[in-house]
Structures are given as structure tokens and as C-alpha cells.
Design a protein around this motif. Structure first.
Motif, PDB file in Angstrom:
ATOM      1  N   TRP A 133      -5.329  10.622  -8.258  1.00 61.17           N
ATOM      2  CA  TRP A 133      -4.020  10.185  -7.792  1.00 61.17           C
ATOM      3  C   TRP A 133      -2.937  10.590  -8.795  1.00 61.17           C
ATOM      4  N   SER A 143       1.398   9.363  -9.997  1.00 63.63           N
ATOM      5  CA  SER A 143       2.535   8.462  -9.738  1.00 63.63           C
ATOM      6  C   SER A 143       3.589   9.129  -8.858  1.00 63.63           C
ATOM      7  N   TRP A 144       3.573  10.467  -8.843  1.00 66.76           N
ATOM      8  CA  TRP A 144       4.573  11.201  -8.044  1.00 66.76           C
ATOM      9  C   TRP A 144       4.078  11.469  -6.618  1.00 66.76           C
ATOM     10  N   CYS A 145       2.908  10.950  -6.303  1.00 65.78           N
ATOM     11  CA  CYS A 145       2.297  11.237  -4.989  1.00 65.78           C
ATOM     12  C   CYS A 145       2.622  10.122  -3.999  1.00 65.78           C
ATOM     13  N   VAL A 146       3.265  10.480  -2.909  1.00 64.61           N
ATOM     14  CA  VAL A 146       3.698   9.477  -1.921  1.00 64.61           C
ATOM     15  C   VAL A 146       2.492   8.892  -1.175  1.00 64.61           C
ATOM     16  N   GLU A 147       1.560   9.766  -0.798  1.00 60.69           N
ATOM     17  CA  GLU A 147       0.394   9.295  -0.039  1.00 60.69           C
ATOM     18  C   GLU A 147      -0.469   8.334  -0.873  1.00 60.69           C
ATOM     19  N   CYS A 148      -0.379   8.476  -2.206  1.00 62.43           N
ATOM     20  CA  CYS A 148      -1.168   7.593  -3.084  1.00 62.43           C
ATOM     21  C   CYS A 148      -0.662   6.151  -2.996  1.00 62.43           C
ATOM     22  N   GLN A 149       0.618   6.014  -2.662  1.00 69.03           N
ATOM     23  CA  GLN A 149       1.182   4.665  -2.508  1.00 69.03           C
ATOM     24  C   GLN A 149       0.544   3.968  -1.302  1.00 69.03           C
ATOM     25  N   THR A 150       0.383   4.750  -0.235  1.00 72.83           N
ATOM     26  CA  THR A 150      -0.164   4.194   1.004  1.00 72.83           C
ATOM     27  C   THR A 150      -1.627   3.778   0.833  1.00 72.83           C
ATOM     28  N   ASP A 202       0.251  13.677 -14.985  1.00 67.14           N
ATOM     29  CA  ASP A 202       1.076  12.479 -15.056  1.00 67.14           C
ATOM     30  C   ASP A 202       1.282  12.061 -16.510  1.00 67.14           C
ATOM     31  N   PHE A 236       3.323   2.831 -11.945  1.00 67.36           N
ATOM     32  CA  PHE A 236       2.838   2.952 -10.565  1.00 67.36           C
ATOM     33  C   PHE A 236       1.738   1.919 -10.309  1.00 67.36           C
TER      34      PHE A 236
END
Lengths: 154, 184
Positions: free
Chosen positions: B71, B73-80, B108, B116
Motif C-alpha cells: 500500500w 499513503s498516496w494511493c486512493v484505493e488503499c483508503q477504501t 512512501d 495514513f
């Protein structure tokens, strides 16, 4: 004046792109970078990409070259982890040979087809020339006669 | 007449065949290319946790299935997917201690990765990849998130490119636990 010309020439020589030739190692590295696909880009090699993954792959290649790895070992290292997909040119083996051979087969077949067709066309044309021409109709004969007469009288 | 028709339809078939192959190639998602790492031993690595309080060596976890998530911290899908991984960690790792969940942040910084983790409530073992990205390279990572399902013997059994779903997690964990039970 002479010194100014020398200075200007030296300046342009220094800034000229590709002025200095690559060392054998640099040339090898560039060629290797060009062989690998940037994992996150569309249609770019790691040589032409500044994406994080490309930079890491370039660094790894550099590290392996410095450690004395052969080109084949480097290719193997990445193929083992990413699959053949990571290579911009599929290896010339197995089913991939068909991909490499197909254009050549296409060209050969095309030339063969062209040869056979042109031979047929020439043959047909020659047959037409050799054969007896169709007799003129009465109307055509009359027109020819009148033209000939006109030509003779002129 | 009949020969011309055969020739015409033959040519049409060849052209359509080529168009079909081209369309197949253009529509094929390179990220769905099966990973050559499936059924291979997972590359070993040793990392320190994000907080620096503990360290972990993958090979030390043999005997338990591992879910290894990459993963950033800049990954949007990782938030989901963060809450999905966390809920399965709570259930199968913390509570039942049947599996281990590990998250490796790639490309990162410790500060951003920590921020994150705090923001999205990630409590499982989190670490940062080395600066040269050696763990990501060893696992042939194309992007984030990517998740590997490793069995108790340390063999990679499945790889998910993109965010994980509860359905996928349940299915893969059940498979891993079943194979562990058979091996054990």
C-alpha cells in the motif's frame, strides 16, 4: 577575435546533445533500460519514464550490472518476478516465435502471391496479343476506309 | 461465381480474424496477467515496524498463513480497502490468531505512512519498504494496492491487484486455513 571564436566553438561543443559518446557500460545500461516496460505507464520503457517503479527498476539493473550480472541474468530476474510482460519484446521462443515469424511469413506469402498473379496477368496479356483480332463490323470498316481516304488525300 | 464468393468470404474471415486478435490484445488488461509468483515460495524479507518498536522476518511466520498487502499513503484505493484489511486483522489475526496480516508501504515516507495508518485506523503490522524498493521488486509490484495470500508453508497462493473486498478476503482466508489444516 580568434579567441572569441574558439570560446564560442568550445561552448557549443560542450552543450551539443550527444556530443560525448556513451561509455560501453552506459550504452549497455541504456540498452537494458530500453528492454523493460515501465509497470505503471502506457507503452513506455523504464528508460523513458521517471515513475517510481521505473526508477527502482533502473537502479536494480545498475546494481546488477555493477555486480557483474549478464544481460540474460538481469532479464531472468525481472521475468521471474513480473512475468514475460515486463519485457518490451517477447522472447524468441515457444509460441512467441510465431509472433516474430508472422510478419516475415506475411511478406513472403505476399511476394509469392504477387509473383503468381503478375505471371498470370502477363500470360493473359500475351495470349490476347497472340490471338486473332475480332473482325471489324461493316460500320467500323466504313469508318476506317473513309479515314484512310482522308489521310491519303491530305 | 462460386469461387469468387469463397475468395471474398475467405478474405473477410481473415480480416475479421486479425481485427479480433487486435481487439483482444488492446482490451487485455496487462495487470490481469497472471503473476509468475503464484505457487512459488514468497521472497523473504525483514522489516521494522513503522513505529520502530518491533521487527518481523517473513520466514519466521511459517506455520500460519500470511496476508501481505502493499500500500501507500498516496494511493486512493488503499483508503477504501484499509477498513476491510483491518476488520479481517481484528477477526483472524488479533482475536483468533489464525493468520498474520502485514502491510508494506512502498515509495512512501514514515511520516506520511504513519499519518495514513492513524487516519484510516490500521492496527496490523505495518512497515516501510526499503529505499531501493527491494521488497516491491521481489514481489513484482505493478502498483498499489496489491495483496498476496501466502499459505502456512510460505507459498504464494493468490495475488490480488487492486483493492480487496470482504468476499475475496473471506474466500481466500478460508482456502488458506483449509490448506493449513490439511498440511497440519
Amino acid at each position: 577575435m580568434k579567441y572569441i571564436i574558439i570560446l564560442i566553438s568550445a561552448f557549443f561543443f560542450l552543450i551539443a546533445p550527444g556530443g560525448a559518446a556513451d561509455s560501453p557500460t552506459e550504452a549497455r545500461l541504456k540498452s537494458l533500460y530500453n528492454e523493460f516496460r515501465c509497470p505503471t505507464c502506457q507503452g513506455l520503457s523504464v528508460k523513458d519514464s521517471e515513475a517510481g517503479f521505473s526508477v527502482q527498476i533502473r537502479n536494480k539493473i545498475g546494481e546488477m550490472v555493477a555486480a557483474g550480472a549478464s544481460d540474460e541474468m538481469i532479464r531472468e530476474y525481472f521475468v521471474k518476478r513480473y512475468g514475460v510482460w515486463i519485457l518490451r519484446s517477447p522472447p524468441k521462443e515457444g509460441f512467441n516465435l510465431l509472433l516474430w515469424g508472422l510478419p516475415a511469413i506475411g511478406i513472403v506469402l505476399g511476394l509469392l502471391l504477387l509473383y503468381v498473379k503478375s505471371k498470370k496477368w502477363v500470360q493473359k496479356e500475351q495470349e490476347t496479343i497472340k490471338g486473332e483480332p475480332d473482325p471489324l463490323t461493316a460500320e467500323e470498316q466504313q469508318l476506317l476506309d473513309s479515314d484512310m481516304k482522308r489521310f491519303e488525300n491530305s | 461465381m462460386f469461387t469468387t464468393s469463397i475468395k471474398f468470404w475467405g478474405a473477410v474471415a481473415i480480416i475479421l480474424g486479425f481485427i479480433g486478435i487486435l481487439a483482444y490484445g488492446l482490451n487485455k488488461d496487462p495487470k490481469k496477467v497472471p503473476s509468475p509468483l503464484i505457487n512459488k515460495e514468497a521472497a523473504d524479507f525483514e522489516v521494522s515496524s513503522l513505529g520502530g518498536t518491533s521487527s518481523l522476518r517473513l520466514s519466521d511466520l511459517r506455520g500460519k498463513p500470511v496476508i501481505l498487502n502493499f500500500w501507500a499513503s498516496w494511493c486512493v484505493e488503499c483508503q477504501t480497502e484499509a477498513h476491510v484489511l483491518e476488520s479481517f486483522y481484528q477477526q483472524y489475526d488479533k482475536k483468533k490468531q489464525q493468520i498474520r496480516v502485514i502491510g508494506i508501504a512502498i515509495q512512501d515516507t514514515p511520516e506520511r505512512a504513519n499519518a495514513f495508518a492513524n487516519q484510516f485506523g490500521k492496527n496490523y503490522f505495518l512497515a516501510l519498504d526499503y529505499e531501493d524498493g527491494r521488497i516491491a521488486l521481489d514481489y513484482g509490484i505493478y502498483g498499489v494496492p496489491e495483496t498476496f495470500f501466502i499459505d502456512a508453508r510460505g507459498i504464494i497462493r493468490f495475488k490480488k491487484v487492486g483493492g480487496v473486498t470482504p468476499q475475496l478476503m473471506t474466500q481466500q482466508i478460508q482456502t488458506l486455513l483449509r490448506s493449513s489444516a490439511t498440511d497440519g
